[in-house]
Design a protein around this motif. Sequence first.
Motif, short mmCIF file in Angstrom:
data_model
loop_
_atom_site.label_atom_id
_atom_site.label_comp_id
_atom_site.label_asym_id
_atom_site.label_seq_id
_atom_site.Cartn_x
_atom_site.Cartn_y
_atom_site.Cartn_z
N ILE A 108 38.87 44.86 39.66
CA ILE A 108 38.04 46.04 39.89
C ILE A 108 38.87 47.31 39.70
CG2 ILE A 108 36.63 47.25 41.60
CD1 ILE A 108 36.05 44.46 42.83
N ASP A 109 40.10 47.31 40.24
CA ASP A 109 40.98 48.46 40.06
C ASP A 109 41.39 48.62 38.60
OD1 ASP A 109 40.95 49.04 42.76
OD2 ASP A 109 42.77 47.92 43.20
N ASP A 110 41.59 47.50 37.91
CA ASP A 110 42.06 47.56 36.54
C ASP A 110 40.98 47.99 35.55
OD1 ASP A 110 44.72 46.93 36.92
OD2 ASP A 110 44.45 44.78 36.64
N ASN A 111 39.72 47.92 35.97
CA ASN A 111 38.61 48.24 35.07
C ASN A 111 37.65 49.22 35.75
OD1 ASN A 111 38.94 46.11 32.70
ND2 ASN A 111 39.30 45.02 34.62
N PRO A 112 38.10 50.45 36.01
CA PRO A 112 37.31 51.40 36.80
C PRO A 112 36.01 51.84 36.13
CG PRO A 112 39.24 52.48 35.85
CD PRO A 112 39.41 51.01 35.60
N SER A 113 35.87 51.64 34.84
CA SER A 113 34.64 52.03 34.16
C SER A 113 33.51 51.03 34.39
CB SER A 113 34.88 52.20 32.66
OG SER A 113 35.28 50.98 32.06
N PHE A 114 33.82 49.88 35.02
CA PHE A 114 32.82 48.87 35.33
C PHE A 114 32.60 48.80 36.83
CE2 PHE A 114 34.72 47.47 31.35
CZ PHE A 114 33.64 47.00 30.61
N SER A 115 31.35 48.58 37.23
CA SER A 115 31.06 48.30 38.63
C SER A 115 31.39 46.84 38.93
CB SER A 115 29.59 48.57 38.94
OG SER A 115 28.77 47.60 38.29
N LYS A 116 31.47 46.49 40.21
CA LYS A 116 31.73 45.10 40.58
C LYS A 116 30.64 44.18 40.05
CE LYS A 116 32.74 42.08 44.52
NZ LYS A 116 32.96 42.02 45.99
N ILE A 117 29.40 44.63 40.12
CA ILE A 117 28.29 43.82 39.60
C ILE A 117 28.42 43.62 38.10
CG2 ILE A 117 25.79 43.74 39.24
CD1 ILE A 117 26.68 43.13 42.09
N GLN A 118 28.78 44.67 37.38
CA GLN A 118 28.96 44.55 35.93
C GLN A 118 30.09 43.58 35.60
OE1 GLN A 118 29.50 48.78 35.16
NE2 GLN A 118 27.54 48.86 34.05
N ILE A 119 31.18 43.65 36.37
CA ILE A 119 32.31 42.74 36.15
C ILE A 119 31.88 41.30 36.38
CG2 ILE A 119 34.53 42.00 37.11
CD1 ILE A 119 35.16 45.00 37.53
N LEU A 120 31.19 41.04 37.48
CA LEU A 120 30.72 39.68 37.77
C LEU A 120 29.79 39.17 36.67
CD1 LEU A 120 30.08 39.82 41.61
CD2 LEU A 120 31.65 38.28 40.43
N THR A 121 28.89 40.03 36.23
CA THR A 121 27.95 39.62 35.17
C THR A 121 28.68 39.28 33.89
OG1 THR A 121 26.21 41.01 36.13
CG2 THR A 121 25.95 40.34 33.82
N LEU A 122 29.66 40.10 33.53
CA LEU A 122 30.43 39.83 32.31
C LEU A 122 31.23 38.54 32.44
CD1 LEU A 122 31.46 40.63 29.53
CD2 LEU A 122 33.16 42.09 30.62
N LEU A 123 31.86 38.33 33.59
CA LEU A 123 32.64 37.11 33.79
C LEU A 123 31.75 35.87 33.77
CD1 LEU A 123 35.20 38.17 36.57
CD2 LEU A 123 35.61 37.92 34.11
N GLU A 124 30.59 35.96 34.38
CA GLU A 124 29.66 34.83 34.36
C GLU A 124 29.26 34.49 32.92
OE1 GLU A 124 26.44 35.95 36.87
OE2 GLU A 124 27.55 35.57 38.73
N GLU A 130 28.15 30.44 36.97
CA GLU A 130 27.76 31.37 38.02
C GLU A 130 28.69 31.27 39.22
OE1 GLU A 130 23.69 30.63 38.96
OE2 GLU A 130 22.95 31.40 37.04
N ARG A 131 29.67 30.39 39.14
CA ARG A 131 30.59 30.18 40.27
C ARG A 131 31.84 31.05 40.10
NH1 ARG A 131 31.93 24.34 41.86
NH2 ARG A 131 32.02 25.27 43.95
N ILE A 132 31.62 32.35 40.15
CA ILE A 132 32.71 33.33 40.11
C ILE A 132 32.83 33.94 41.50
CG2 ILE A 132 33.62 35.41 39.04
CD1 ILE A 132 33.21 33.33 36.95
N ILE A 133 34.01 33.83 42.11
CA ILE A 133 34.21 34.34 43.47
C ILE A 133 35.38 35.33 43.45
CG2 ILE A 133 34.78 33.75 45.85
CD1 ILE A 133 33.54 30.99 45.32
N ILE A 134 35.10 36.56 43.84
CA ILE A 134 36.13 37.59 43.92
C ILE A 134 36.83 37.49 45.27
CG2 ILE A 134 36.63 40.06 43.83
CD1 ILE A 134 35.58 39.08 41.20
N LEU A 135 38.16 37.42 45.24
CA LEU A 135 38.95 37.33 46.47
C LEU A 135 39.88 38.53 46.60
CD1 LEU A 135 40.01 33.56 46.60
CD2 LEU A 135 38.24 34.70 47.95
#
Length: 260
Positions: A108-124, A130-135
């Motif tokens: 999230i810090d490394d990609n400030p132009s993306f929201s957390k939801i956008q990051i999760l969607t892209l990773l999925e 759909e089993r992406i878990i941010i820790l």
Amino acid sequence: MLYISDLLTKRYPTITQKLNQETQVIEIPNTNDIWIRDFMPIKNTANDWILFRYFSKYLRNSKHHSLITDNKQICNELGIAYTYCDMILDGGSVVYKDDLYFVSERIIDDNPSFSKIQILTLLEDIFKTERIIILPEAPNDFTGHLDGVLSILDNKTILLNEYNDEYANRVRNILKSHQFNIDIIPYNPYQNKTYQSAKGIYINFIKTDSTILLPIFNQKEDNLALAKIQELYPNHHIATILCNDLAKEGGLLHCVSWEV
């Protein structure tokens, strides 16, 4: 098959010799650092390799730019087909097995132009799961990596360092909220002179089909870690590798290797 940088052979020949004794090793030339886990591609659930932009926050100081390896060039030289993603993410920040992917919040810090939801969607989408878990990242770890924090035993059980702080509670609560069982791996970095040192972090091991390559440090927890890993992986040969000097640089065996 295990890949390492040829720089590891030059700087830590004893470790490389031990790796070669235990498994098939291929050396990668033309890397700028030994931590190849961080810039090599990550496999998705369709067995495709995904290559991310290698420019995490800890590399942005100009004095560290010489350590950045051109990962596209390396993959091209090795003949590795990949899909490139311009999102910043390094391999030490991802711990995965089958369709389960743990990703450090450093993304999230490394990609400030993306929201957390956008990051999760892209990773999925790119990992096809759909089993992406941010820790959360561990306090005082300038890399934000997770491969020194936890490992995946199986679909239901997560191996976690034997922490005794608030960070442990945060991670445990997240894992429990996803219905995981937690098993504890011995852990003792508390006498290290710097936060950079990885001495005492046993969870940063290499697992192949038949062998576990376990870092040890000539401290009392070595035997506890060995016994625990033997219990968890009864069908694997466990080989120990003394890693005190390597640990001073901030990483261990999982960090310096990449499996195909």
